[in-house]
Write a protein that holds these residues in place. Structure first.
Motif, PDB file in Angstrom:
ATOM      1  N   PHE A  29       0.847  -1.206   0.000  1.00  0.00           N
ATOM      2  CA  PHE A  29       0.000   0.000   0.000  1.00  0.00           C
ATOM      3  C   PHE A  29       0.875   1.246   0.000  1.00  0.00           C
ATOM      4  CE2 PHE A  29      -2.117   3.598   1.748  1.00  0.00           C
ATOM      5  CZ  PHE A  29      -3.302   3.616   1.031  1.00  0.00           C
ATOM      6  N   ASP A  30       1.936   1.229   0.777  1.00  0.00           N
ATOM      7  CA  ASP A  30       2.840   2.373   0.823  1.00  0.00           C
ATOM      8  C   ASP A  30       3.439   2.635  -0.555  1.00  0.00           C
ATOM      9  OD1 ASP A  30       4.279   4.449   2.252  1.00  0.00           O
ATOM     10  OD2 ASP A  30       6.057   3.188   2.066  1.00  0.00           O
ATOM     11  N   ARG A  31       3.813   1.592  -1.260  1.00  0.00           N
ATOM     12  CA  ARG A  31       4.344   1.748  -2.627  1.00  0.00           C
ATOM     13  C   ARG A  31       3.275   2.328  -3.551  1.00  0.00           C
ATOM     14  NH1 ARG A  31       7.825  -3.361  -4.439  1.00  0.00           N
ATOM     15  NH2 ARG A  31       8.337  -1.896  -6.089  1.00  0.00           N
ATOM     16  N   PHE A  32       2.038   1.893  -3.380  1.00  0.00           N
ATOM     17  CA  PHE A  32       0.929   2.420  -4.169  1.00  0.00           C
ATOM     18  C   PHE A  32       0.781   3.926  -3.909  1.00  0.00           C
ATOM     19  CE2 PHE A  32      -3.609   3.606  -4.097  1.00  0.00           C
ATOM     20  CZ  PHE A  32      -3.918   3.448  -5.434  1.00  0.00           C
ATOM     21  N   ALA A  33       0.821   4.330  -2.642  1.00  0.00           N
ATOM     22  CA  ALA A  33       0.683   5.753  -2.285  1.00  0.00           C
ATOM     23  C   ALA A  33       1.823   6.570  -2.896  1.00  0.00           C
ATOM     24  CB  ALA A  33       0.645   5.917  -0.765  1.00  0.00           C
ATOM     25  N   HIS A  34       3.041   6.060  -2.808  1.00  0.00           N
ATOM     26  CA  HIS A  34       4.176   6.787  -3.383  1.00  0.00           C
ATOM     27  C   HIS A  34       4.086   6.843  -4.917  1.00  0.00           C
ATOM     28  CE1 HIS A  34       6.464   7.838   0.149  1.00  0.00           C
ATOM     29  NE2 HIS A  34       6.301   6.615   0.620  1.00  0.00           N
ATOM     30  N   ALA A  35       3.539   5.820  -5.541  1.00  0.00           N
ATOM     31  CA  ALA A  35       3.366   5.843  -6.993  1.00  0.00           C
ATOM     32  C   ALA A  35       2.365   6.929  -7.398  1.00  0.00           C
ATOM     33  CB  ALA A  35       2.901   4.474  -7.493  1.00  0.00           C
ATOM     34  N   LEU A  36       1.353   7.146  -6.581  1.00  0.00           N
ATOM     35  CA  LEU A  36       0.376   8.193  -6.879  1.00  0.00           C
ATOM     36  C   LEU A  36       0.991   9.587  -6.807  1.00  0.00           C
ATOM     37  CD1 LEU A  36      -2.894   7.042  -5.067  1.00  0.00           C
ATOM     38  CD2 LEU A  36      -2.427   7.087  -7.526  1.00  0.00           C
ATOM     39  N   GLU A  37       2.024   9.742  -5.984  1.00  0.00           N
ATOM     40  CA  GLU A  37       2.674  11.058  -5.861  1.00  0.00           C
ATOM     41  C   GLU A  37       3.148  11.578  -7.210  1.00  0.00           C
ATOM     42  OE1 GLU A  37       5.971  10.834  -3.137  1.00  0.00           O
ATOM     43  OE2 GLU A  37       4.775   9.656  -1.751  1.00  0.00           O
ATOM     44  N   THR A  50     -13.354   0.801   7.756  1.00  0.00           N
ATOM     45  CA  THR A  50     -13.006  -0.379   8.565  1.00  0.00           C
ATOM     46  C   THR A  50     -11.508  -0.371   8.870  1.00  0.00           C
ATOM     47  OG1 THR A  50     -12.924  -1.833   6.597  1.00  0.00           O
ATOM     48  CG2 THR A  50     -15.005  -1.715   7.809  1.00  0.00           C
ATOM     49  N   ALA A  51     -10.807  -1.466   8.649  1.00  0.00           N
ATOM     50  CA  ALA A  51      -9.384  -1.546   9.017  1.00  0.00           C
ATOM     51  C   ALA A  51      -8.518  -0.577   8.226  1.00  0.00           C
ATOM     52  CB  ALA A  51      -8.876  -2.967   8.831  1.00  0.00           C
ATOM     53  N   GLY A  52      -9.010  -0.055   7.123  1.00  0.00           N
ATOM     54  CA  GLY A  52      -8.251   0.905   6.320  1.00  0.00           C
ATOM     55  C   GLY A  52      -7.888   2.171   7.078  1.00  0.00           C
ATOM     56  N   VAL A  53      -8.686   2.550   8.091  1.00  0.00           N
ATOM     57  CA  VAL A  53      -8.389   3.779   8.838  1.00  0.00           C
ATOM     58  C   VAL A  53      -7.049   3.694   9.557  1.00  0.00           C
ATOM     59  CG1 VAL A  53     -10.818   4.421   9.131  1.00  0.00           C
ATOM     60  CG2 VAL A  53      -9.680   3.086  10.921  1.00  0.00           C
ATOM     61  N   GLU A  58      -1.120   7.251  13.653  1.00  0.00           N
ATOM     62  CA  GLU A  58       0.221   7.208  14.237  1.00  0.00           C
ATOM     63  C   GLU A  58       0.771   5.777  14.199  1.00  0.00           C
ATOM     64  OE1 GLU A  58       1.469   7.420  18.837  1.00  0.00           O
ATOM     65  OE2 GLU A  58       0.351   9.151  18.102  1.00  0.00           O
ATOM     66  N   GLY A  59       1.980   5.639  13.741  1.00  0.00           N
ATOM     67  CA  GLY A  59       2.634   4.335  13.692  1.00  0.00           C
ATOM     68  C   GLY A  59       2.478   3.601  12.371  1.00  0.00           C
ATOM     69  N   SER A  60       1.661   4.127  11.474  1.00  0.00           N
ATOM     70  CA  SER A  60       1.461   3.467  10.186  1.00  0.00           C
ATOM     71  C   SER A  60       2.688   3.645   9.303  1.00  0.00           C
ATOM     72  CB  SER A  60       0.239   4.057   9.473  1.00  0.00           C
ATOM     73  OG  SER A  60       0.217   3.647   8.120  1.00  0.00           O
ATOM     74  N   PRO A  61       3.214   2.552   8.732  1.00  0.00           N
ATOM     75  CA  PRO A  61       4.342   2.668   7.808  1.00  0.00           C
ATOM     76  C   PRO A  61       3.995   3.438   6.537  1.00  0.00           C
ATOM     77  CG  PRO A  61       4.062   0.385   8.533  1.00  0.00           C
ATOM     78  CD  PRO A  61       2.863   1.159   9.001  1.00  0.00           C
ATOM     79  N   ALA A  62       2.707   3.594   6.234  1.00  0.00           N
ATOM     80  CA  ALA A  62       2.280   4.297   5.028  1.00  0.00           C
ATOM     81  C   ALA A  62       2.002   5.780   5.279  1.00  0.00           C
ATOM     82  CB  ALA A  62       1.018   3.627   4.469  1.00  0.00           C
ATOM     83  N   LEU A  63       2.228   6.233   6.496  1.00  0.00           N
ATOM     84  CA  LEU A  63       1.854   7.597   6.877  1.00  0.00           C
ATOM     85  C   LEU A  63       2.564   8.669   6.048  1.00  0.00           C
ATOM     86  CD1 LEU A  63      -0.060   8.957   8.808  1.00  0.00           C
ATOM     87  CD2 LEU A  63       1.737   8.962  10.518  1.00  0.00           C
ATOM     88  N   LEU A  68       2.238  13.029   2.082  1.00  0.00           N
ATOM     89  CA  LEU A  68       2.676  13.652   0.832  1.00  0.00           C
ATOM     90  C   LEU A  68       1.508  13.788  -0.147  1.00  0.00           C
ATOM     91  CD1 LEU A  68       6.118  11.880   0.429  1.00  0.00           C
ATOM     92  CD2 LEU A  68       5.741  14.300   0.920  1.00  0.00           C
ATOM     93  N   LEU A  69       0.670  12.759  -0.252  1.00  0.00           N
ATOM     94  CA  LEU A  69      -0.494  12.840  -1.137  1.00  0.00           C
ATOM     95  C   LEU A  69      -1.433  13.958  -0.701  1.00  0.00           C
ATOM     96  CD1 LEU A  69      -1.567   9.154  -1.876  1.00  0.00           C
ATOM     97  CD2 LEU A  69      -0.667  10.849  -3.470  1.00  0.00           C
ATOM     98  N   ALA A  70      -1.667  14.057   0.603  1.00  0.00           N
ATOM     99  CA  ALA A  70      -2.537  15.123   1.114  1.00  0.00           C
ATOM    100  C   ALA A  70      -1.951  16.485   0.758  1.00  0.00           C
ATOM    101  CB  ALA A  70      -2.724  14.984   2.620  1.00  0.00           C
ATOM    102  N   GLY A  71      -0.629  16.626   0.870  1.00  0.00           N
ATOM    103  CA  GLY A  71       0.033  17.871   0.516  1.00  0.00           C
ATOM    104  C   GLY A  71      -0.070  18.202  -0.962  1.00  0.00           C
TER     105      GLY A  71
END
Length: 135
Positions: A29-37, A50-53, A58-63, A68-71
């Motif tokens: 998922f983190d790689r997916f988020a960085h690809a969207l950047e 559900t579990a996606g939240v 805090e503590g999420s490796p995808a944070l 960056l996407l939010a920015g």
């Protein structure tokens, strides 16, 4: 440029993985988020249920990737009921909180092209058919 696309994230990783591979799913998922950047056209919104939240907390490796996407203007929305269920409301680090039954959130989902991220990896390839011959 934002696509009129809403991605629903319902798991705390990408795809369906065995419990022993949970960290791999989160890393994907983190790689997916960085690809969207770096994508020219980004989704309008990622909605976390559900579990996606957990990915927004805090503590999420995808944070970092999600921050960056939010920015970059991608709207990140966390389900309030889900955060409360998991006891994570005070640990949210990126995104906004909305009730799943809010008219605003329903409007975003209904009027956007909705993708269910958890199932993207299992969508079959399009079927190629022979051209239709008209006599």
């Amino acid at each position: 440029m934002a696509l009129n696309t809403v991605v629903l994230v319902t798991r705390d990783g990408l795809g369906q993985v065995e419990p022993a591979d949970h960290d791999f799913g989160v890393a994907m998922f983190d790689r997916f988020a960085h690809a969207l950047e770096s994508a020219f056209a980004k989704p309008q919104c990622l909605c976390f249920y559900t579990a996606g939240v957990r990915l927004l907390c805090e503590g999420s490796p995808a944070l970092l990737g999600l921050q960056l996407l939010a920015g970059l203007g991608v709207r990140l929305v966390a389900c309030q009921s889900c955060l409360e269920h998991y006891g994570l409301k005070d640990r949210l680090r990126v995104g906004e909180i909305r009730c799943p039954d809010s008219a605003e959130l329903q409007n975003v989902i209904i009027h956007g092209r909705t993708l269910f991220l958890a199932y993207l990896s299992s969508v079959p390839a399009p079927i190629k058919s022979a051209p239709l011959r008209v006599s």
